[in-house]
Design a protein around this motif. Structure first.
Motif, short mmCIF file in Angstrom:
data_model
loop_
_atom_site.label_atom_id
_atom_site.label_comp_id
_atom_site.label_asym_id
_atom_site.label_seq_id
_atom_site.Cartn_x
_atom_site.Cartn_y
_atom_site.Cartn_z
N ALA A 94 0.84 -1.20 0.00
CA ALA A 94 0.00 0.00 0.00
C ALA A 94 0.88 1.25 0.00
CB ALA A 94 -0.93 -0.01 1.21
N GLN A 95 1.96 1.22 0.75
CA GLN A 95 2.90 2.35 0.79
C GLN A 95 3.53 2.56 -0.59
OE1 GLN A 95 5.91 2.00 3.85
NE2 GLN A 95 7.24 3.49 2.84
N GLY A 96 3.91 1.48 -1.25
CA GLY A 96 4.49 1.58 -2.59
C GLY A 96 3.50 2.15 -3.60
N ARG A 97 2.25 1.67 -3.54
CA ARG A 97 1.21 2.18 -4.45
C ARG A 97 0.92 3.66 -4.18
NH1 ARG A 97 -0.82 -2.77 -3.12
NH2 ARG A 97 -2.36 -1.85 -1.73
N ALA A 98 0.99 4.06 -2.92
CA ALA A 98 0.72 5.45 -2.57
C ALA A 98 1.78 6.41 -3.14
CB ALA A 98 0.63 5.61 -1.05
N LEU A 99 2.98 5.90 -3.34
CA LEU A 99 4.06 6.73 -3.89
C LEU A 99 3.95 6.94 -5.41
CD1 LEU A 99 7.31 5.46 -2.14
CD2 LEU A 99 6.10 7.60 -1.74
N LEU A 100 3.17 6.11 -6.09
CA LEU A 100 3.14 6.15 -7.56
C LEU A 100 2.88 7.52 -8.16
CD1 LEU A 100 1.54 2.71 -8.50
CD2 LEU A 100 3.89 3.47 -8.90
N PRO A 101 1.91 8.30 -7.70
CA PRO A 101 1.72 9.61 -8.33
C PRO A 101 2.95 10.52 -8.23
CG PRO A 101 -0.22 9.01 -7.04
CD PRO A 101 0.84 8.00 -6.72
N ALA A 102 3.58 10.56 -7.08
CA ALA A 102 4.78 11.38 -6.91
C ALA A 102 5.93 10.83 -7.75
CB ALA A 102 5.18 11.46 -5.45
N LEU A 103 6.05 9.50 -7.80
CA LEU A 103 7.11 8.89 -8.61
C LEU A 103 6.91 9.19 -10.08
CD1 LEU A 103 7.50 5.40 -6.88
CD2 LEU A 103 9.10 7.34 -6.79
N LYS A 104 5.68 9.09 -10.54
CA LYS A 104 5.41 9.37 -11.96
C LYS A 104 5.76 10.80 -12.33
CE LYS A 104 2.05 5.73 -12.72
NZ LYS A 104 0.70 5.36 -13.13
N ALA A 105 5.54 11.73 -11.42
CA ALA A 105 5.92 13.13 -11.67
C ALA A 105 7.44 13.24 -11.76
CB ALA A 105 5.37 14.03 -10.57
N CYS A 106 8.16 12.55 -10.88
CA CYS A 106 9.62 12.55 -10.92
C CYS A 106 10.12 11.89 -12.20
CB CYS A 106 10.19 11.83 -9.70
SG CYS A 106 10.01 12.73 -8.15
N TRP A 107 9.50 10.78 -12.59
CA TRP A 107 9.93 10.09 -13.80
C TRP A 107 9.72 10.96 -15.04
CZ3 TRP A 107 6.95 5.01 -12.37
CH2 TRP A 107 7.61 4.38 -11.31
N ALA A 108 8.62 11.70 -15.07
CA ALA A 108 8.35 12.58 -16.21
C ALA A 108 9.41 13.68 -16.28
CB ALA A 108 6.95 13.18 -16.11
N ALA A 109 9.78 14.24 -15.14
CA ALA A 109 10.81 15.28 -15.11
C ALA A 109 12.16 14.70 -15.54
CB ALA A 109 10.90 15.90 -13.72
N THR A 110 12.47 13.49 -15.07
CA THR A 110 13.72 12.84 -15.45
C THR A 110 13.76 12.58 -16.95
OG1 THR A 110 13.91 11.82 -13.27
CG2 THR A 110 15.19 10.81 -15.04
N GLN A 111 12.66 12.11 -17.51
CA GLN A 111 12.58 11.85 -18.95
C GLN A 111 12.78 13.14 -19.75
OE1 GLN A 111 12.54 8.95 -20.57
NE2 GLN A 111 12.63 10.07 -22.51
N ALA A 112 12.15 14.21 -19.30
CA ALA A 112 12.30 15.50 -19.99
C ALA A 112 13.76 15.98 -19.92
CB ALA A 112 11.36 16.53 -19.39
N ALA A 113 14.39 15.79 -18.76
CA ALA A 113 15.80 16.18 -18.62
C ALA A 113 16.69 15.33 -19.51
CB ALA A 113 16.23 16.05 -17.16
N ALA A 114 16.40 14.03 -19.62
CA ALA A 114 17.18 13.14 -20.49
C ALA A 114 17.04 13.56 -21.95
CB ALA A 114 16.74 11.69 -20.30
N GLU A 115 15.83 13.92 -22.34
CA GLU A 115 15.61 14.38 -23.71
C GLU A 115 16.36 15.68 -23.96
OE1 GLU A 115 11.33 14.46 -23.98
OE2 GLU A 115 11.21 12.26 -24.02
N GLY A 116 16.41 16.56 -22.97
CA GLY A 116 17.18 17.80 -23.09
C GLY A 116 18.67 17.53 -23.23
N LEU A 117 19.18 16.57 -22.46
CA LEU A 117 20.58 16.18 -22.57
C LEU A 117 20.86 15.60 -23.96
CD1 LEU A 117 23.41 15.68 -21.38
CD2 LEU A 117 22.52 13.52 -20.46
N ASP A 118 19.99 14.70 -24.40
CA ASP A 118 20.15 14.10 -25.74
C ASP A 118 20.21 15.18 -26.82
OD1 ASP A 118 20.32 11.47 -24.96
OD2 ASP A 118 18.28 10.93 -25.57
N ALA A 119 19.37 16.20 -26.70
CA ALA A 119 19.31 17.27 -27.70
C ALA A 119 20.59 18.10 -27.71
CB ALA A 119 18.10 18.17 -27.44
N GLN A 120 21.27 18.15 -26.59
CA GLN A 120 22.49 18.94 -26.48
C GLN A 120 23.72 18.22 -27.03
OE1 GLN A 120 23.13 20.28 -22.47
NE2 GLN A 120 25.04 21.33 -22.97
N LEU A 121 23.64 16.93 -27.18
CA LEU A 121 24.79 16.13 -27.61
C LEU A 121 24.82 15.97 -29.13
CD1 LEU A 121 24.50 13.33 -24.90
CD2 LEU A 121 25.98 15.37 -24.85
N ALA A 122 26.00 15.69 -29.66
CA ALA A 122 26.15 15.48 -31.10
C ALA A 122 25.31 14.29 -31.56
CB ALA A 122 27.62 15.26 -31.45
#
Length: 163
Positions: A94-122
């Motif tokens: 139940a504790q793990g399931r309760a974290l999912l919304p906050a984790l999904k927000a973190c994962w979305a931010a991480t994905q956006a940052a990774a895409e930004g890094l990819d765009a900066q590289l050759a």
């Protein structure tokens, strides 16, 4: 002096994982980045054996077992014996399931940052990593080292001799 490939990769992982871990702390979460593949697999599968989690997460069974044990101590998963008694079946608590919304927000931010890094590289880092994994699945690094050693070490010199 140029660093070796292994040193460079460990440094890159340290830079990435450290900042991802900090993001979780900044969000008020007591959560390790290494948990993410297991959480995502459990979210998709519901209940899974360690072997199924390892396959779904793309990690080894020992790594899955170790991660699940840490997650269990942190209260994020529950494990029980499977029907045959040989496997452990793991679910998000139940504790793990309760974290999912906050984790999904973190994962979305991480994905956006990774895409930004990819765009900066050759060439996108994600593409290079994918290509490296495919190449190493075709021929292991061990096999590549052995071939290089054969080319570089004269046949008359014993392989254990360092001259």
């Amino acid at each position: 002096m140029k660093q070796g490939l292994g040193t460079q990769l460990r440094h890159l992982i340290d830079l990435l994982d450290g900042d991802v871990a900090q993001q979780y702390k900044d969000a008020g979460l007591d959560y390790r980045p290494r948990y993410t593949p297991i959480v995502r697999a459990l979210e998709a599968l519901g209940t899974a054996s360690i072997g199924q989690l390892a396959d779904a997460a793309g990690i080894t069974q020992p790594a899955a077992t170790q991660t699940v044990n840490l997650m269990k101590k942190d209260g994020l998963v529950a494990a029980q014996p499977g029907p045959d008694g040989r496997q452990r079946l793991v679910t998000l608590s139940a504790q793990g399931r309760a974290l999912l919304p906050a984790l999904k927000a973190c994962w979305a931010a991480t994905q956006a940052a990774a895409e930004g890094l990819d765009a900066q590289l050759a060439m996108p880092l994600s593409r290079i990593v994918d290509e490296a994994i495919l190449a190493l699945e075709e021929q292991s690094f061990h096999a590549r080292i052995s071939e290089a050693r054969t080319r570089l070490v004269p046949a008359s010199q014993p392989k254990g001799n360092k001259t």
